[in-house]
Design a protein around this motif. Structure first.
Motif, mmCIF file in Angstrom:
data_model
loop_
_atom_site.group_PDB
_atom_site.id
_atom_site.type_symbol
_atom_site.label_atom_id
_atom_site.label_comp_id
_atom_site.label_asym_id
_atom_site.label_seq_id
_atom_site.Cartn_x
_atom_site.Cartn_y
_atom_site.Cartn_z
ATOM 1 N N ASP A 198 -25.385 9.975 38.737
ATOM 2 C CA ASP A 198 -24.622 8.669 37.951
ATOM 3 C C ASP A 198 -24.576 7.360 39.287
ATOM 4 O OD1 ASP A 198 -23.187 11.378 37.133
ATOM 5 O OD2 ASP A 198 -20.973 10.280 38.747
ATOM 6 N N SER A 199 -24.988 6.777 38.097
ATOM 7 C CA SER A 199 -25.252 5.130 38.673
ATOM 8 C C SER A 199 -24.670 4.385 38.253
ATOM 9 C CB SER A 199 -26.065 4.948 38.237
ATOM 10 O OG SER A 199 -26.659 4.712 37.001
ATOM 11 N N ILE A 200 -23.178 3.302 39.425
ATOM 12 C CA ILE A 200 -22.433 2.650 38.966
ATOM 13 C C ILE A 200 -22.624 1.366 39.289
ATOM 14 C CG2 ILE A 200 -20.179 2.099 39.403
ATOM 15 C CD1 ILE A 200 -19.884 3.885 40.536
ATOM 16 N N THR A 201 -22.894 0.419 38.058
ATOM 17 C CA THR A 201 -23.519 -1.067 37.882
ATOM 18 C C THR A 201 -22.080 -2.206 37.584
ATOM 19 O OG1 THR A 201 -26.071 0.119 37.442
ATOM 20 C CG2 THR A 201 -24.834 -2.559 37.035
ATOM 21 N N PRO A 202 -21.872 -3.459 38.321
ATOM 22 C CA PRO A 202 -20.928 -3.943 38.185
ATOM 23 C C PRO A 202 -21.785 -5.539 36.936
ATOM 24 C CG PRO A 202 -21.398 -4.101 40.119
ATOM 25 C CD PRO A 202 -22.247 -3.431 39.605
ATOM 26 N N LEU A 203 -20.753 -5.090 35.493
ATOM 27 C CA LEU A 203 -21.355 -5.907 34.438
ATOM 28 C C LEU A 203 -21.288 -7.511 34.486
ATOM 29 C CD1 LEU A 203 -19.942 -3.590 31.644
ATOM 30 C CD2 LEU A 203 -22.226 -3.689 32.731
ATOM 31 N N ALA A 204 -22.090 -7.935 34.001
ATOM 32 C CA ALA A 204 -22.464 -9.370 34.457
ATOM 33 C C ALA A 204 -20.994 -9.883 33.749
ATOM 34 C CB ALA A 204 -23.435 -10.391 33.657
ATOM 35 N N ASP A 205 -20.859 -11.349 34.536
ATOM 36 C CA ASP A 205 -19.626 -12.311 33.399
ATOM 37 C C ASP A 205 -18.445 -11.407 32.764
ATOM 38 O OD1 ASP A 205 -20.997 -14.527 33.916
ATOM 39 O OD2 ASP A 205 -22.080 -13.735 32.072
ATOM 40 N N ALA A 206 -18.170 -9.989 33.274
ATOM 41 C CA ALA A 206 -16.960 -9.279 32.920
ATOM 42 C C ALA A 206 -16.258 -8.389 34.152
ATOM 43 C CB ALA A 206 -17.872 -8.497 32.208
ATOM 44 N N SER A 208 -15.148 -5.765 35.022
ATOM 45 C CA SER A 208 -15.896 -4.288 34.624
ATOM 46 C C SER A 208 -16.891 -3.557 35.088
ATOM 47 C CB SER A 208 -15.367 -4.201 33.480
ATOM 48 O OG SER A 208 -14.633 -4.586 31.983
ATOM 49 N N VAL A 209 -17.092 -2.614 35.356
ATOM 50 C CA VAL A 209 -18.452 -1.590 35.562
ATOM 51 C C VAL A 209 -18.534 -0.677 34.869
ATOM 52 C CG1 VAL A 209 -18.099 -2.283 37.808
ATOM 53 C CG2 VAL A 209 -16.985 0.161 37.356
ATOM 54 N N ARG A 210 -20.024 -0.768 35.345
ATOM 55 C CA ARG A 210 -20.730 0.089 33.899
ATOM 56 C C ARG A 210 -21.220 1.343 34.693
ATOM 57 N NH1 ARG A 210 -26.139 -0.286 31.034
ATOM 58 N NH2 ARG A 210 -26.883 0.605 33.340
ATOM 59 N N VAL A 211 -20.741 3.023 34.641
ATOM 60 C CA VAL A 211 -20.990 4.317 34.897
ATOM 61 C C VAL A 211 -22.221 5.047 33.857
ATOM 62 C CG1 VAL A 211 -20.682 6.049 36.572
ATOM 63 C CG2 VAL A 211 -18.915 4.299 35.740
ATOM 64 N N ARG A 212 -22.723 5.076 34.903
ATOM 65 C CA ARG A 212 -24.089 5.629 33.654
ATOM 66 C C ARG A 212 -24.406 7.390 34.129
ATOM 67 N NH1 ARG A 212 -29.631 3.808 30.867
ATOM 68 N NH2 ARG A 212 -27.355 3.057 29.483
ATOM 69 N N ARG A 213 -24.298 8.557 33.385
ATOM 70 C CA ARG A 213 -24.467 9.202 33.828
ATOM 71 C C ARG A 213 -25.674 10.489 32.990
ATOM 72 N NH1 ARG A 213 -19.588 13.881 35.280
ATOM 73 N NH2 ARG A 213 -19.947 13.200 36.761
ATOM 74 N N ARG A 214 -26.527 10.812 33.833
ATOM 75 C CA ARG A 214 -27.947 11.386 33.316
ATOM 76 C C ARG A 214 -27.327 13.583 33.877
ATOM 77 N NH1 ARG A 214 -32.455 8.142 32.333
ATOM 78 N NH2 ARG A 214 -31.849 5.852 32.634
ATOM 79 N N VAL A 215 -27.159 14.141 32.729
ATOM 80 C CA VAL A 215 -27.111 15.628 33.411
ATOM 81 C C VAL A 215 -28.626 16.192 32.301
ATOM 82 C CG1 VAL A 215 -26.050 17.409 32.865
ATOM 83 C CG2 VAL A 215 -24.573 15.035 32.977
ATOM 84 N N ALA A 232 -12.071 -2.450 35.869
ATOM 85 C CA ALA A 232 -12.422 -2.761 37.209
ATOM 86 C C ALA A 232 -11.403 -2.949 38.054
ATOM 87 C CB ALA A 232 -13.183 -2.939 37.773
ATOM 88 N N GLN A 233 -10.767 -4.560 37.147
ATOM 89 C CA GLN A 233 -9.638 -5.150 37.932
ATOM 90 C C GLN A 233 -8.411 -3.854 37.535
ATOM 91 O OE1 GLN A 233 -9.126 -8.440 36.066
ATOM 92 N NE2 GLN A 233 -10.334 -9.901 37.288
ATOM 93 N N GLN A 234 -8.116 -3.326 37.312
ATOM 94 C CA GLN A 234 -6.762 -2.245 36.877
ATOM 95 C C GLN A 234 -7.068 -1.326 37.014
ATOM 96 O OE1 GLN A 234 -4.542 -4.103 35.504
ATOM 97 N NE2 GLN A 234 -5.396 -6.197 34.966
ATOM 98 N N ASP A 235 -8.305 -1.387 37.643
ATOM 99 C CA ASP A 235 -7.946 0.490 37.187
ATOM 100 C C ASP A 235 -9.324 0.957 38.304
ATOM 101 O OD1 ASP A 235 -7.403 3.122 36.624
ATOM 102 O OD2 ASP A 235 -8.285 2.721 34.807
ATOM 103 N N ALA A 236 -9.256 2.147 39.119
ATOM 104 C CA ALA A 236 -10.037 2.750 40.236
ATOM 105 C C ALA A 236 -10.775 3.697 40.064
ATOM 106 C CB ALA A 236 -9.321 3.361 41.558
#
Length: 247
Positions: A198-206, A208-215, A232-236
């Motif tokens: 899993d990799s977590i990346t903040p999204l530019a100008d938003a 929010s974050v993107r989590v990418r999972r590879r299996v 990301a502002q509303q959730d953990a």
């Protein structure tokens, strides 16, 4: 299992080599190297492990089959020794980041048979424009906040190995609800060992974050890739890992 070089020399005591291999494999089954009910390594891996030819491995497996210690189906050979399988932690719910069931939340899951996003196709080793099973998930709190969206693409390997996933191809119209929460359990039951990255990346100008999972599986074959976007502002994001105690 350690790797050796095939030699197929007969053992010193003079009994057929395949019976010697059968006895060695039976010993490893009895000591729990392969838990009852679990799939054995493939013929090639066993041949490398015991330093013999695949034909010798086939003969050894036939001995164990005749004695009722191994069963073989279209997915491979399985140990059938008496005893309970080694307990393993339950697989996490699919998709990545799915909410715990909450009557107040709004969740929707659908599947389509379509060309996946280019990054997904590349990660899964799919040819350009080749369609596959694509799963979409949406979730939001009762107040509309904390929105989560996830897009998952499955590989050709996953669809060929996991019968429960393959069944969705004929009903992947993007309209009907598709509950794949047990997808990882299905993969494990098909004899696949799952490796998650899993990799977590903040999204530019938003906010929010993107989590990418590879299996991928124990043979390094890709099984699925998921992109989850979370407010990301509303959730953990909470990840829980469970490892069995040693011994």
């Amino acid at each position: 299992m350690a790797r050796t070089t095939p030699h197929d020399h007969a053992p010193a005591e003079g009994r057929p080599l395949y019976r010697h291999v059968a006895a060695q494999l039976l010993g490893e089954l009895r000591d729990g190297t392969v838990p009852p009910g679990e799939r054995l390594p493939g013929e090639r891996q066993l041949a490398e492990h015991f330093g013999v030819s695949r034909e010798t491995v086939r003969q050894a497996l036939e001995v164990l089959r005749r004695e009722g210690l191994v069963a073989t189906d279209r997915r491979g050979s399985h140990a059938t020794l008496p005893g309970l399988p080694v307990q393993t932690p339950s697989a996490p719910a699919f998709p990545l980041g799915a909410r715990t069931a909450d009557p107040a939340s709004a969740d929707r899951s659908t599947v389509t048979w379509e060309t996946p996003p280019p990054e997904h196709a590349e990660a899964l080793g799919l040819a350009p424009h080749r369609p596959t099973l694509v799963h979409r998930y949406e979730s939001a709190g009762a107040d509309g906040r904390g929105r989560r969206t996830a897009v998952t693409s499955f590989s050709a390997v996953a669809l060929s190995e996991v019968e429960e996933l393959a069944r969705y191809r004929d009903r992947a119209d993007g309209a009907a609800s598709a509950q794949l929460r047990r997808a990882y359990d299905w993969m494990r039951r098909a004899g696949l060992t799952l490796y998650h990255r899993d990799s977590i990346t903040p999204l530019a100008d938003a906010p929010s974050v993107r989590v990418r999972r590879r299996v991928h599986d124990q043979y390094a074959r890709p099984l699925e890739i998921t992109d989850l976007v979370v407010d990301a502002q509303q959730d953990a994001l909470v990840y829980e890992f469970t490892l069995p105690a040693a011994g």
